[in-house]
Scaffold this motif. Structure first.
Motif, mmCIF file in Angstrom:
data_model
loop_
_atom_site.group_PDB
_atom_site.id
_atom_site.type_symbol
_atom_site.label_atom_id
_atom_site.label_comp_id
_atom_site.label_asym_id
_atom_site.label_seq_id
_atom_site.Cartn_x
_atom_site.Cartn_y
_atom_site.Cartn_z
ATOM 1 N N ILE A 487 0.849 -1.202 0.000
ATOM 2 C CA ILE A 487 0.000 0.000 0.000
ATOM 3 C C ILE A 487 0.886 1.254 0.000
ATOM 4 O O ILE A 487 0.627 2.217 -0.719
ATOM 5 C CB ILE A 487 -0.952 -0.010 1.225
ATOM 6 C CG1 ILE A 487 -1.986 -1.127 1.048
ATOM 7 C CG2 ILE A 487 -1.643 1.343 1.404
ATOM 8 C CD1 ILE A 487 -2.930 -1.317 2.211
ATOM 9 N N ARG A 488 1.953 1.179 0.788
ATOM 10 C CA ARG A 488 2.853 2.330 0.850
ATOM 11 C C ARG A 488 3.475 2.614 -0.527
ATOM 12 O O ARG A 488 3.516 3.743 -1.003
ATOM 13 C CB ARG A 488 3.956 2.045 1.872
ATOM 14 C CG ARG A 488 4.796 3.260 2.235
ATOM 15 C CD ARG A 488 5.916 2.890 3.190
ATOM 16 N NE ARG A 488 7.019 2.212 2.515
ATOM 17 C CZ ARG A 488 7.997 2.845 1.865
ATOM 18 N NH1 ARG A 488 7.999 4.161 1.809
ATOM 19 N NH2 ARG A 488 8.959 2.171 1.267
ATOM 20 N N ARG A 489 3.931 1.555 -1.186
ATOM 21 C CA ARG A 489 4.553 1.753 -2.501
ATOM 22 C C ARG A 489 3.552 2.255 -3.535
ATOM 23 O O ARG A 489 3.895 3.041 -4.418
ATOM 24 C CB ARG A 489 5.188 0.444 -2.976
ATOM 25 C CG ARG A 489 6.431 0.094 -2.165
ATOM 26 C CD ARG A 489 7.121 -1.138 -2.687
ATOM 27 N NE ARG A 489 8.237 -1.492 -1.818
ATOM 28 C CZ ARG A 489 9.083 -2.479 -2.055
ATOM 29 N NH1 ARG A 489 8.934 -3.238 -3.144
ATOM 30 N NH2 ARG A 489 10.067 -2.730 -1.235
ATOM 31 N N LEU A 495 0.906 8.988 -5.937
ATOM 32 C CA LEU A 495 0.816 10.355 -5.422
ATOM 33 C C LEU A 495 2.183 10.931 -5.059
ATOM 34 O O LEU A 495 2.283 12.097 -4.702
ATOM 35 C CB LEU A 495 -0.099 10.398 -4.191
ATOM 36 C CG LEU A 495 -1.499 9.781 -4.363
ATOM 37 C CD1 LEU A 495 -2.291 9.921 -3.068
ATOM 38 C CD2 LEU A 495 -2.264 10.424 -5.517
ATOM 39 N N GLY A 496 3.210 10.103 -5.129
ATOM 40 C CA GLY A 496 4.548 10.592 -4.810
ATOM 41 C C GLY A 496 4.769 10.779 -3.322
ATOM 42 O O GLY A 496 5.722 11.446 -2.925
ATOM 43 N N ARG A 497 3.906 10.233 -2.486
ATOM 44 C CA ARG A 497 4.059 10.394 -1.028
ATOM 45 C C ARG A 497 3.614 9.128 -0.317
ATOM 46 O O ARG A 497 2.903 8.291 -0.887
ATOM 47 C CB ARG A 497 3.216 11.572 -0.533
ATOM 48 C CG ARG A 497 1.700 11.333 -0.697
ATOM 49 C CD ARG A 497 0.895 12.392 0.068
ATOM 50 N NE ARG A 497 -0.541 12.271 -0.220
ATOM 51 C CZ ARG A 497 -1.376 11.523 0.494
ATOM 52 N NH1 ARG A 497 -0.948 10.761 1.493
ATOM 53 N NH2 ARG A 497 -2.673 11.498 0.189
ATOM 54 N N ASN A 498 4.015 9.025 0.938
ATOM 55 C CA ASN A 498 3.557 7.909 1.753
ATOM 56 C C ASN A 498 2.115 8.145 2.188
ATOM 57 O O ASN A 498 1.698 9.295 2.341
ATOM 58 C CB ASN A 498 4.431 7.773 2.996
ATOM 59 C CG ASN A 498 5.768 7.138 2.655
ATOM 60 O OD1 ASN A 498 5.815 6.119 1.965
ATOM 61 N ND2 ASN A 498 6.856 7.742 3.106
ATOM 62 N N PRO A 499 1.376 7.044 2.435
ATOM 63 C CA PRO A 499 0.020 7.241 2.969
ATOM 64 C C PRO A 499 0.107 7.710 4.420
ATOM 65 O O PRO A 499 1.060 7.370 5.122
ATOM 66 C CB PRO A 499 -0.593 5.843 2.878
ATOM 67 C CG PRO A 499 0.559 4.908 2.877
ATOM 68 C CD PRO A 499 1.708 5.631 2.255
#
Lengths: 538, 454
Positions: A487-489, A495-499
């Motif tokens: 999910i993080r990847r 979105l270019g960011r971590n959740p």
């Protein structure tokens, strides 16, 4: 959790300096808490202020407007990559950028992108739009001509050819459309009457939509003839033709005398591009010419012209910040019309780095937009979106053009931004407002959102099928090892960011019933693909 | 509204140039209405179906046969058949159409003088022969934009089955919003997937799950990205489209709702089933439908390819017209059939063509039926070799203008172009040599006596 995070932005506005305190709303606060503190900067830290920010700061101060805070690193990386290459950073790039501790990492990224082949591709696309590079109606350059012309444009971009030299070469171009590719400039005009050509040139290089009748005589010698080679066309000036006016008064007051037996286009080109400054204070600068392109480059990067629209320059449409435009122009001229150098100046400004979040009343917001107090959100362009979907899935559309002959085949894995021919298209590209290159106006590119696009994104068989068949996504699932990491990847990729924690809490129960990780990944990618943070450059 | 586009650079002088300075963005403003123009409420046409034969079908081998000229012109088709219209003979392969010639009329005198696909298609779809000041939208886009019948259905107003043929951008200066929805997919297959609307892999339950997830993902992004007008619009459109995706309109594309006999009557092939989908959309009230039938660009192996195609065309088109008629829909549904041009009447027997026909824009035919156009007529004629229009030329602007008239749109009306100000919707109606007159002789109210089945 503290109620407010306070960011200090110090602006050196012309002679006076002042301090603004911005109270962030709670959402920013969350973003800041989860690792963005470092980038909501207290001030521009390690180099002297960019003159752009001084000019904008002065104007903002005068109007009592505050600038938006600096955007976080993730937003910056996504924004600058999109704007320079038309692509999203990969999840690995996004992560590496987030982890980098280098204080000058934003500048490094800018330099790296400006030196990349993807930057060249994306510039060729922009110039293709402007010069209306298209096999068919209404440019009718024809495939062979398009290929030659594209190669020429690419060469200009690769050597970062001084803008004024490139324009000069286009204007005086003579010869075969295959062997002297720049002549396709004159072939792309649908109507070849001297006044029409003059009007197009006025629009392209001076940003004016008006018809200037004094320009027409310069193009009266222009002639086109065929050869015995199929679809070859020779563009030349017939020097036996005496132009209808031999003493021409230019808009800046200069008088140009046309002599018999000379190519009048040269007189025009010399007047248009002016003299290269190169430290010579007496060099004649054609300010509208330099200013027009400076403004256009600003628009390409900042999403809004200082004169806006960029191709509607006239008395009643003044620059929102004349000081700013004039400093860009000076920078452009003194650098020897170096487009890249101007881009670098703009990209390293605080203005480019501002957040797109700007809570304000509509009137204030409109004024803030015109003064570049925040970065505007723009829907991903047709090519950016279609190429992003291809890159995410690893499945690229195939482009073929069967009409007109000779057929054009494109290699597998080509991005839509690399097609180079406005006639080669797909329904999806058109749906998302790819310009049809009917005119050279920037507004031909339609980045507005409409219901048909939304429907396509929600339920296109083509998109869902790509996600399903994607080996790239399957590999990502395998490599991630665990669902949270996957999910993080996916968030990084899309979105270019971590959740954020809250997001994970919210979506996990919705994804839990999907047992298989691959199916879960497809579903999450689909949802993010339809989400505003993905669909907009912000 | 975005009509801000497509001002192909042209004569921006005089008045036009002064208008540039203040771009007006107004609603459509109709010009004074001529007497023959019905008010939108009285319009006879509610839907227009264009059956487009992309590539340019031969007029001599369809609706304008010249068998008396022998093989040099008629090629292999030396025995045209008499239709139930005493004044009309058509190609011998068009058996079904021959029996219902009272339902449609044939225009034999179409002309636009262009022999290039892209320009021919542009001219046929837009009616614009002015060459280049402004790139016009197709008539379908224009009807969608003006929406005279006040269509409010959930499906888009302009649907193309299955893929647009045009080599130009159909939205023209109106922009991409008014372009047709291309269904893509295969209507002749077991399951007709419609791009963006019906996806075999996604059930209604799946769709509900997706809706829930998207809502969660997007809501959590508020604050990361601003909820400005555009983002609000995105969310509103997503909601409307989920309603469509979960609602009943999708059933229109489900041909399993038709009995097998009906499906067979249209022909169990891509074209036939596309015509059936067109009928179902017409029932739904979709204002503009186009069925694109490719492959009529027969430079080589012309007669072989025509042999393959004419039967399919005949069956599907005849079934569409009869079915609309049987369902009392023909009175309000205009059906047009033709290509971007005709084909050269002289057969090219020499290599490399070996019995082919080239592009031909000087003279060609169109079929027109329903929606307030009388059937059983033949309009215009060509000369003995079918190479030139002999009587009553009909330009694309005349044809499209007449369709506009039937749909309750004044062909002389003007719309706002945000750069150039008010511009005519059919500029060629104002230019000499680019129009003759509207097809008033076909308007149903101008017929001496109603036509009956023969």
């Amino acid at each position: 959790m503290p109620k407010f995070v306070t960011a200090f932005l110090i602006l050196l506005a012309a002679l006076l300096s002042y301090v603004t305190i911005i109270e962030q709303d709670s959402d920013i606060q969350v973003a800041a808490k989860e690792g963005h503190q470092a980038t909501i900067s207290k001030t521009a830290p390690h180099h002297q202020r960019n003159p752009i920010d001084i000019a904008i700061g002065a104007e903002l101060a005068q109007r009592g407007l505050s600038p938006a805070p600096r955007c976080d690193d993730a937003t910056f990386a996504r924004r600058v990559t999109l704007i320079l290459t038309g692509q999203l950073p990969s999840w690995q790039q996004a992560e590496a950028f987030a982890k980098s501790k280098s204080p000058s990492k934003r500048e490094q990224l800018i330099d790296q992108l400006l030196a990349s082949p993807d930057y060249i591709d994306y510039q060729v696309l922009k110039w293709g739009d402007l010069l209306r590079v298209k096999s068919e109606f209404p440019s009718n350059i024809w495939p062979n001509g398009v290929q030659a012309y594209n190669r020429w444009i690419r060469e200009q971009m690769m050597v970062n050819r001084p803008y004024e030299e490139m324009v000069y070469e286009l204007l005086v171009s003579t010869g075969s459309n295959f062997r002297s590719p720049a002549v396709n400039f004159y072939r792309a005009f649908q109507n070849r009457a001297p006044q029409q050509i003059a009007d197009n040139i006025n629009l392209l290089f001076l940003g004016s939509r008006n018809s200037n009748s004094s320009f027409a005589p310069f193009f009266e010698q222009l002639r086109y003839k065929g050869s015995r080679e199929w679809k070859e066309e020779i563009v030349y000036a017939d020097l036996d033709i005496i132009c209808s006016n031999s003493l021409i008064q230019m808009p800046d007051g200069q008088q140009i005398k046309l002599r018999a037996g000379q190519d009048a286009r040269r007189n025009f080109a010399v007047w248009l591009v002016g003299e290269r400054a190169k430290g010579d204070a007496k060099a004649r600068i054609n300010h509208p010419f330099a200013s027009c392109m400076s403004n256009r480059i600003w628009y390409w990067l900042m999403g809004r012209g200082i004169v806006h629209p960029v191709d509607d320059r006239h008395q009643d449409n003044p620059a929102s910040n004349p000081e700013l435009l004039s400093l860009l122009e000076q920078h452009f001229v003194s650098s020897g019309y170096d487009s890249k150098a101007l881009m670098r100046l703009i990209l390293t400004s605080e203005a480019f780095s501002r957040s797109s979040l700007y809570p304000a009343k509509p009137a204030e917001k409109a004024s803030a937009a015109a003064q570049f107090a925040y970065y505007p959100t723009t829907r991903l362009t047709a090519e950016q979106l279609i190429d992003a979907i291809a890159e995410i899935s690893g499945i690229f559309d195939r482009y073929i053009s069967m009409v007109p002959e000779p057929y054009s085949y494109f290699p597998d894995g080509i991005r839509s931004s690399q097609l180079g021919d406005g006639s080669v298209s797909s329904p999806a590209l058109e749906l998302f407002g790819r310009p049809s290159r009917d005119s050279s106006m920037e507004s031909e590119r339609d980045n507005s959102i409409n219901s048909k696009q939304v429907l396509y994104l929600l339920n296109s068989a083509s998109i869902l099928d790509k996600l399903k068949r994607s080996q790239r996504i399957a590999a990502m699932v395998k490599e991630a090892g665990s669902r949270p990491e996957l999910i993080r990847r996916i968030y990084l990729m899309m979105l270019g960011r971590n959740p954020r924690d809250r997001e994970i809490e919210r979506i996990s129960p919705l994804l839990a019933p999907i047992e298989e990780d691959g199916a879960m990944a497809q579903q999450l990618i689909w949802a993010l693909l339809n989400s505003p943070e993905f669909l907009f450059n912000h | 509204m975005n009509i801000s586009r497509r001002q192909a650079l042209g004569t921006l002088s005089g008045l036009a140039a002064s208008l540039l300075i203040r771009p007006p963005l107004l609603a459509a403003s109709p010009a004074p209405t001529p007497k023959t123009q019905p008010a939108p409420s009285e319009a006879t046409g509610k839907t227009v179906i264009l059956v487009f034969l992309a590539g340019g079908p031969s007029h001599t081998d369809t609706f304008d046969p010249k068998p008396e000229k022998g093989r040099s012109i008629a090629g292999n088709y030396l025995k045209p058949i008499q239709t139930n219209n005493p004044n009309l003979r058509i190609n011998e392969k068009l058996q079904h159409l021959a029996k219902i010639a009272d339902k449609y009329s044939i225009i034999r005198s179409m002309t636009h003088n262009s022999n290039a696909h892209e320009i021919g298609q542009y001219v046929i779809y837009t009616g614009d022969m002015t060459k280049g000041k402004i790139v016009y939208p197709s008539f379908g886009a224009m009807i969608s934009y003006l929406n005279p019948m006040d269509y409010k259905g959930k499906l888009p107003p302009y649907i193309c089955i299955t893929k647009s043929a045009t080599r130009f951008n159909e939205g023209g200066f109106l922009g991409s919003l008014y372009k047709p929805l291309d269904t893509l997919g295969k209507p002749e297959s077991d399951f007709f997937e419609v791009e963006g609307i019906i996806n075999r892999a996604v059930s209604s339950e799946d769709m509900l799950d997706k809706q829930q997830l998207l809502s969660a993902v997007s809501t959590e992004q508020h604050g990361m990205i601003e909820l400005n007008e555009e983002q609000q619009l995105l969310e509103k459109m997503q909601k409307e489209n989920f309603d469509l995706l979960l609602g009943e309109s999708r059933e229109i594309f489900n041909l399993k709702n038709e009995d097998q006999a009906t499906r067979e009557r249209y022909g169990l092939n891509n074209f036939g089933q596309s015509c059936l989908v067109a009928r179902r959309l017409a029932e739904h009230g979709t204002p503009v439908i186009s069925v694109v039938y490719n492959g009529w660009d027969t430079h080589k192996e012309h007669f072989k390819r025509m042999d393959q195609r004419l039967g399919t065309l005949d069956q599907g088109l005849a079934a569409l017209i009869s079915d609309l008629d049987k369902r009392k829909l023909l009175d309000q549904t205009i059906v047009l059939c033709g290509g971007e041009f005709g084909r050269s009447p002289q057969v090219m027997y020499d290599p490399p063509w070996n019995g082919g026909r080239g592009h031909y824009g000087d003279a060609f035919s169109y079929l027109i039926a329903g929606g307030g156009f009388a059937g059983g007529k033949v309009i215009g004629s060509t000369n003995a070799t079918s190479e030139q229009v002999a009587t009553r030329p009909v330009y694309p602007a005349d044809l499209i203008g007449s369709v506009y008239n039937r749909m309750g749109i004044d062909p002389m009306m003007r719309v706002a172009h945000n750069i150039l100000g008010d511009i005519p919707i059919l500029p060629s109606l104002l230019e000499p040599g680019q129009h003759s007159s509207l097809l008033e002789e076909l308007y149903i109210e101008n017929q001496d006596k109603p036509l009956h089945n023969a």
